[in-house]
Design a protein around this motif. Sequence first.
Motif: not given
Length: 170
Positions: A25-40, A118-127
């Motif tokens: 299942t995908v994260i619902p559209d327009n959800t704000t999450c605290l996330a960090m980059i673990d690979e770039a 490893s720098k936490p920030m907010l992201i808005k996730v869309m579908v």
Amino acid sequence: MSFWTTSDNQEIKATTTFESGGGNTVIPDNTTCLAMIDEAQLTSYEENTYINIRWQVLEPAAYKGRKVFQKVKVFDADPKVSDKAKKMLAAIDANAGGKLAASNEAPSDLTMAKALLSKPMLIKVMVWEMNDRTGNWVSMVSPRGGSKTEAPVSTPAPTVDSGFDADIPF
């Protein structure tokens, strides 16, 4: 320490089943999450080079540990696409401390690892939806402070206006 000892010093007991979490299942559209980059990293595919970012969701708890992938097309041949991607990368970098932009050079795998991981920030996730498949994409980044992560935004079902009371002023 044995290879079969976890990082918290627990011995792994052999079992025949294991579920790593996640799900289809995908994260619902327009959800704000605290996330960090673990690979770039820089990635090339069919003569196109872009930055492939993998975000790990930290909050909300319902999605903790989920991964969201982002392609940042800073090297795209279309200037509108590359300019938009550079603005996104600049915002990600600013939230992570601004080290990439300070160098004035194109990012490399090494510089991104040092500056962004490893720098936490907010992201808005869309579908996204394509060919009977769905997934998530990152539409916005913002600083971690000041705002709490939101529960999924639910949109009320559309209502049908029959037009009967359209001229009543109350």
